[in-house]
Motif scaffolding. Structure first.
Motif, short mmCIF file in Angstrom:
data_model
loop_
_atom_site.label_atom_id
_atom_site.label_comp_id
_atom_site.label_asym_id
_atom_site.label_seq_id
_atom_site.Cartn_x
_atom_site.Cartn_y
_atom_site.Cartn_z
N GLY A 786 -3.78 0.00 0.27
CA GLY A 786 -4.86 -0.79 0.88
C GLY A 786 -4.84 -2.21 0.37
N MET A 787 -5.11 -3.15 1.30
CA MET A 787 -5.10 -4.58 0.95
C MET A 787 -6.51 -4.95 0.51
N GLU A 788 -6.67 -5.01 -0.80
CA GLU A 788 -8.03 -5.22 -1.30
C GLU A 788 -8.13 -6.42 -2.21
N ALA A 797 1.65 0.76 -0.19
CA ALA A 797 2.49 1.95 -0.41
C ALA A 797 3.69 1.89 0.52
N ARG A 798 3.90 0.75 1.16
CA ARG A 798 5.06 0.50 2.02
C ARG A 798 5.14 1.49 3.19
N PRO A 862 -6.89 6.12 0.23
CA PRO A 862 -7.64 4.88 0.05
C PRO A 862 -7.99 4.59 -1.40
N LYS A 863 -8.45 3.39 -1.61
CA LYS A 863 -8.97 3.01 -2.94
C LYS A 863 -10.45 2.68 -2.79
N GLU A 961 -4.12 -4.62 8.51
CA GLU A 961 -4.39 -5.60 7.45
C GLU A 961 -3.10 -6.00 6.73
N GLU A 962 -2.04 -5.27 6.95
CA GLU A 962 -0.77 -5.58 6.29
C GLU A 962 -0.08 -6.74 6.99
#
Ligand SMILES: Cc1ncc(C[n+]2csc(CCOP(=O)(O)OP(=O)(O)O)c2C)c(N)n1
Ligand SMILES: [Mg+2]
Length: 1026
Positions: A786-788, A797-798, A862-863, A961-962
């Protein structure tokens, strides 16, 4: 006993502080010159106990004296008379310095008659010299034990380049001076310390004989490396095995069996060479004794109760091992050399020297049943090591073999790979961890002193290729592979070591490679001198046969008959092999799952039942998840709050991520499915959300795993923090998952990006495993993603990598049948999901077991969603009749009048929550629909189709979001286009292409987010691109 200890203690020197107090009493040091140089002895007169105040006692010598003392206590006659007198006087309380008396009766005259005895008393009561010499002998013995292997004749070619740098070995007659002895001492008799077994039944030997015996034990064809082991019992055990006179005796029967095994090993390679001289087979020539070596380890282990041996090995000699150790039918091996052989199974198959094998048979030596399996492996050297360990652990676990008495692993290695590949080290470090130990592996190194074209001199920095094993205190037995009896002996000892201590052990077969790397390679290009020597080298079979014929153990005729017998077996098998027209890879399965499939290997059904649970069941598991099921157990206050929060959620019929997982695990356990969750810090969870292991705050090591308190007849739950390894641990779990289809085996990466250090396991085993080896595997990878705004590490995680390796065709719309979803799963190489809700995560975990077949499952987890108030699911989404949703369609305002919707955004995972928030802020609930693709692969063509048909007037956007060159875009775009028959464009809303997975700057992160949300909701955003 008490008296013995007290008296021995009185003979010990003072500690440093005690010595300091009595320093005034010390005398001048005595300096003695010997051939070894000048030695200084401190006559320490500082013992508190007057009886021990003897000039010759210092720190080291007192150990010797202590040893003498114990021997004297046992039997006064077992020590020299001078010691006898001394101990008697000391025991009687003689004053300092007075305990020693020149023994009466031992005069110069008697010494002439008994030269050996005189040597002890010598020209007179020079006790210092006596002790000094005995210590010297002790040092000499120790030198052999520590470094004798440096002088052993290990290399059949005699060109060994093992370099011990600055570690000269001072052993042998010529070097006694180093220890302060000289030639005249060679005939003197010395009492042997308890740390050697060279005496056999004798307690003293002349120095000459001591050296001879040590040379026999440590400097012939076996080099024993073990003195780094910090366990006295283990060291003594090894000494006994190699020092006891006559240990290496073989019966006639044993010699003949060994010869027969050498015949098979050698003639197998010769047969292949004769029939298919232009085919690669990575033959064993130069290390033919590998076959009897392995057979001995197996025989011995079977004798010790082992019923199941799991093996992993590289290319070298693999066909020979299959034929002569595992006993694969020869025609099955030979037919693989036929290029016209058709493949019967789906998938790519693999070359013959990578395939695995499973065979149950009677061990002819022990007459006991034994199951042997060789794991299929990729070309990537040593990658199979942790996989073998995991499989072994699982087999031990499922048969309740808690100490590894019934199931064991054997790993084979090449010298270059063993030294060069880091996975070897990672695997060794699993060997003694409670949840990963297999209770000892026997490692066998085919040390042909070359790796492809590379010399050991430039391939490793350690003297031996085996030094890596020293990190776990594994004994290492180097052996000259041209001496088959020595090889067999060390293999026996290795198997016994494993059975006795349940720890790893290494057999290093020092050998050579007669051909090139493969049979077509010219080795003289790069190793001219070595190969000149090799050409002169008499084959080991010939040497051994000549030895046995000379001894009279066999006749030449018997030997020739043995050869003819095996050649005939090969010829007949070759004739039969011509009838084989079809290659069934499933005959090469290393881990069959009897009972799980139909007899012809098909799934028993092609449907998946509902993965939902009853309300009662959800409540029950929820209660366990929010309580401490043992008495008097104090948990941390913070954890109490977490458990209270869980209880509250259960009352409200909702679950968050951790509870969703709990429900899935708990229910499967109750249904009898074993679960094993492994990875770094998984017990608590990297993000402190899981807490599957509770720790008593007052009692050290007191833990509680509530998930093991669900029901009396539940399956066990294993949750284990792993070593800090990805390659090793993922390989291990993959191997564990091979053993049984009725277990959910999960590996969690600390952060998803760390999976790339285990890339080899993913690329070579998980992704193509079924295609290459017709072997299914249901391992689950949990990859936090996740982009956080956390920077380039820990964000991605590619997913693009996993998606790129999916085998579904982006350009072909599949036929949508009734059981399309299950068929699609059956056909895929792995399943890739990114769940946006805990309920769906719950379902996908349960589906993994309820499916009638097994596929690897990659879950991007997720985070921030772990604690996101909206990322919750109601019990309603988990009740009977509910399923995993491959796609979660729009269900809000936009769904009420779908034809008025202007835009349909497809997305996956966490960005969904950003999108809904933004849509709400912009008041666009009626004009923009959002559909979540939860199962990315296999792609839900059917559901994407109905969703896009529902919003028929909407344009289509993929939002992620990546960065554009990462994430899912390249995978989903062509598939959405195929689904809609390319009727519309699929616009992209997401981050720009980039080299790094994420920015390290928080502001940039937020700016990027704003920009792509603007694009996603700007209905004119893509006008320019039309
Ligand atoms: C991880 C990996 N890197 C490189 C190779 C290519 N390769 C195949 S065999 C070999 C040499 C192996 O030498 P060694 O381990 O001593 O085994 P040997 O062939 O001598 O029996 C190499 C470099 C490989 N198979 N795997
Ligand atoms: Mg090699």
């Amino acid at each position: 006993m008490h008296r013995l200890r007290t008296c021995a203690a009185r003979l010990r020197p003072l500690t440093a502080s005690q010595a300091a107090q009595t320093v005034g009493q010390q005398q001048r040091p005595i300096t003695v010159t010997s051939t070894g140089g000048v030695r200084t002895f401190q006559p320490i007169r500082c013992y508190t106990a007057p009886v021990a105040s003897e000039p010759f006692l210092n720190g080291t010598s007192s150990n010797y004296v202590e040893e003498m003392y114990y021997a004297w206590l046992e039997n006064p006659k077992s020590v020299h008379k001078s010691w006898d007198v001394f101990f008697r006087n000391a025991n009687a309380g003689a004053p300092p310095g007075a305990a020693y008396q020149s023994p009466l009766g031992l005069t110069a005259a008697s010494s002439l008659a008994a030269p050996q005895l005189s040597s002890l008393v010598g020209a007179q009561p020079n006790v210092e010299k006596l002790v000094e010499d005995h210590l010297a002998v002790q040092s000499l013995i120790r030198a052999y034990q520590v470094m004798g292997h440096h002088n052993a004749q290990l290399d059949p070619l005699g060109i060994s380049c093992v370099n011990f740098d600055d570690a000269p070995v001072n052993t042998g007659f010529q070097d006694v001076g180093f220890y302060g002895l000289d030639e005249s001492d060679l005939d003197k008799v010395f009492r042997l310390p308890t740390t050697t077994f060279i005496g056999g039944s004798e307690s003293a030997l002349p120095l000459k004989e001591i050296i001879r015996r040590l040379e026999m034990s440590y400097c012939q064809h076996i080099g024993v490396e073990f003195m780094f082991i910090n366990d006295l019992e283990q060291c003594q055990w090894i000494r006994q095995k190699f020092e006891t006179p006559g240990v290496m005796q073989f019966t006639l029967e044993e010699k003949r069996t060994l010869l027969a095994r050498m015949v098979r090993s050698t003639r197998f390679e010769e047969f292949l060479q004769k029939k298919w001289s232009a085919e690669k087979r990575f033959g064993l020539e130069g290390c033919e004794s590998l076959i009897p070596a392995l057979k001995t380890i197996i025989d011995k282990s079977s004798e010790n109760g082992v019923e199941n041996v799991i093996m992993g090995m590289p290319h070298r000699g693999r066909l020979n091992v299959l034929a002569n150790v595992i006993r694969k039918e020869l025609e099955q091996i030979f037919c693989q050399f036929d290029s016209k052989l058709e493949a019967a199974d789906e998938g790519s198959g693999d070359v013959k020297y990578h395939l695995g094998m499973y065979h149950r048979r009677i061990n002819r030596v022990t007459d006991r049943n034994i199951t042997l399996s060789l794991m299929a492996n990729p070309s990537h050297l040593e990658a199979v090591d942790p996989v073998v360990q995991g499989k072994t652990k699982a087999e031990q676990f499922y048969c309740g073999d808690n100490d590894g008495n019934r199931v064991m692993s054997i790993l084979l290695h090449g010298d270059a790979a063993f030294a060069g590949q880091g996975i070897v080290y990672e695997t060794f470090h699993l060997s003694d961890l409670p949840s990963y130990t297999t209770h000892g592996t026997v490692h066998v190194v085919v040390n042909n002193q070359i790796g492809f074209t590379t010399d050991p001199r430039v391939a490793r920095s350690s003297p031996y290729p085996t030094d890596v094993a020293r990190v776990v205190n594994a004994p290492i037995f180097h052996v000259n592979a041209d001496d088959p009896e020595a090889v067999i002996y060390v293999c026996k000892v290795a198997a016994e070591w494993r059975a006795t201590f349940h720890k790893d052990v290494v057999v290093d077969l020092v050998s050579y490679r007669r051909m090139g790397h493969n049979e077509m390679d010219e080795p003289m290009f790069t190793q001219p001198l070595m190969y000149k020597q090799i050409k002169k080298q008499k084959p080991v079979l010939q040497k051994y046969a000549e030895k046995l014929i000379a001894e009279g153990a066999v006749t030449r005729q018997e030997y020739e008959e043995e050869i003819a017998k095996y050649d005939k077996i090969c010829e007949e098998a070759h004739a039969r092999s011509k009838d084989e027209k079809i290659l069934h890879i499933k005959h090469w399965l290393d881990s069959p799952w009897p009972g799980f499939f139909t007899l012809d290997g098909q799934p028993k059904s092609m449907s998946c039942p509902s993965t939902g649970l009853t309300e009662e069941n959800l409540n029950h598991i929820g209660q366990v998840a929010s309580s401490v099921p043992v008495e008097d157990f104090t948990i941390h206050g913070g954890l109490s709050r977490i458990l209270k929060g869980r209880a509250e959620m259960i009352r409200n019929r909702t679950v968050d991520w951790a509870l969703g997982e709990y429900m899935a695990f708990g229910s499967l356990l109750k249904e009898g499915t074993h679960i094993r969750l492994s990875g770094q810090d998984v017990e608590r969870g990297t993000f402190s959300h899981r807490h599957h292991v509770l720790h008593d705050q007052n009692v050290d090591k007191r833990i509680c795993i509530p998930m093991n308190h669900l029901a009396p007849d539940q399956a066990p739950y294993t949750v284990c923090n792993s070593s800090l390894s990805e390659y090793g641990v993922l390989g291990f779990e993959l191997g564990f998952a091979m053993a049984s289809p009725n277990a959910l085996i999960l590996w969690e990466a600390q952060f998803g990006d760390f999976h790339n250090t285990a890339q080899c396991i993913i690329d070579q085993f998980i992704c193509p495993g079924q295609a290459k080896w017709v072997r299914q595997n249901g391992i689950v990878l949990l990859l936090p993603h996740g982009m956080e705004g956390m920077g380039p590490e820990h964000s991605s995680a590619r997913p693009e990598r996993f998606l790129q390796m999916c085998n579904d065709d982006p350009d072909v719309m599949p036929a949508i049948t009734e059981d399309f979803a299950v068929h699609q799963l059956y056909d895929c190489n792995w399943i890739v999901v990114n769940c946006s809700s805990p309920g769906n995560y719950f379902h996908v975990l349960r589906r993994q077991i309820l499916l009638p077949f097994r596929k690897p499952l990659i879950i991007f987890t997720p985070k921030s969603l772990l604690r996101h108030p909206e990322a919750r699911s109601s019990f309603d989404e988990m009740l009977p009749g509910t399923h995993f949703q491959r796609l979660i369609p729009e269900a809000g305002v936009a769904a009420e009048r779908p034809e008025e919707v202007k835009r349909l955004i497809f997305c996956t995972g966490k960005v969904y929550y950003e999108l809904t928030k933004e849509r709400k802020n912009r008041g666009m609930e009626g004009s923009v629909a959002i559909a979540r693709i939860e199962q990315l692969s296999p792609f839900p063509f059917d559901q994407v189709k109905s969703e896009s048909e529902r919003f028929c007037n909407a344009d289509l956007v993929w939002c992620q979001e990546e960065h554009k060159n990462q994430g899912y875009y390249d995978y989903v775009k062509p598939r959405i286009r195929t689904t809609i028959q390319r009727a519309k464009p699929v616009w992209y809303a997401g981050r720009e292409p980039a080299a790094a997975p994420a920015t390290g700057n928080k502001n940039t992160h937020l700016m990027e987010l704003r920009r792509f949300l603007d694009n996603a909701f700007g209905l004119d955003a893509f006008k320019d691109q039309q």
